[in-house]
Design a protein around this motif. Sequence first.
Motif, PDB file in Angstrom:
ATOM      1  N   VAL A 128       0.767  -1.154   0.059  1.00 28.72           N
ATOM      2  CA  VAL A 128      -0.162   0.030  -0.094  1.00 28.72           C
ATOM      3  C   VAL A 128       1.011   1.158   0.054  1.00 28.72           C
ATOM      4  O   VAL A 128       0.579   2.309  -0.808  1.00 28.72           O
ATOM      5  N   THR A 129       1.752   1.052   0.724  1.00 25.58           N
ATOM      6  CA  THR A 129       2.901   2.435   1.026  1.00 25.58           C
ATOM      7  C   THR A 129       3.589   2.654  -0.443  1.00 25.58           C
ATOM      8  O   THR A 129       3.539   4.070  -0.790  1.00 25.58           O
ATOM      9  N   SER A 154       2.751   1.615  -3.560  1.00 26.92           N
ATOM     10  CA  SER A 154       1.765   1.932  -4.469  1.00 26.92           C
ATOM     11  C   SER A 154       1.167   3.263  -4.541  1.00 26.92           C
ATOM     12  O   SER A 154       1.009   3.892  -5.556  1.00 26.92           O
ATOM     13  N   SER A 155       1.223   3.937  -3.347  1.00 29.78           N
ATOM     14  CA  SER A 155       0.679   5.403  -3.271  1.00 29.78           C
ATOM     15  C   SER A 155       1.852   6.387  -3.514  1.00 29.78           C
ATOM     16  O   SER A 155       1.639   7.438  -3.410  1.00 29.78           O
ATOM     17  N   SER A 156       3.145   5.782  -3.769  1.00 31.85           N
ATOM     18  CA  SER A 156       4.376   6.933  -3.899  1.00 31.85           C
ATOM     19  C   SER A 156       4.304   7.305  -5.230  1.00 31.85           C
ATOM     20  O   SER A 156       3.966   6.643  -6.009  1.00 31.85           O
TER      21      SER A 156
END
Length: 61
Positions: free
Chosen positions: A56-57, A59-61
């Motif tokens: 999740v981390t 992928s949102s970067s």
Amino acid sequence: MAAELRWIRSSYSGGGGEACVEFAVDLQKTVLVRDSKDRSGPQLGFSALAWSAFVVTVSSS
């Protein structure tokens, strides 16, 4: 006899085979990560919760 792991190469890995990361999930649901250029080398193990948070981390970067 241990079950054979099904290793999956990251979709972000280069087509030439450089800098490739592979992952697999073992029978205890631990996500294992290794360098595809050193398949007999060390592996990192993550809980499913930790792996999910990582994905999740990044992928949102």
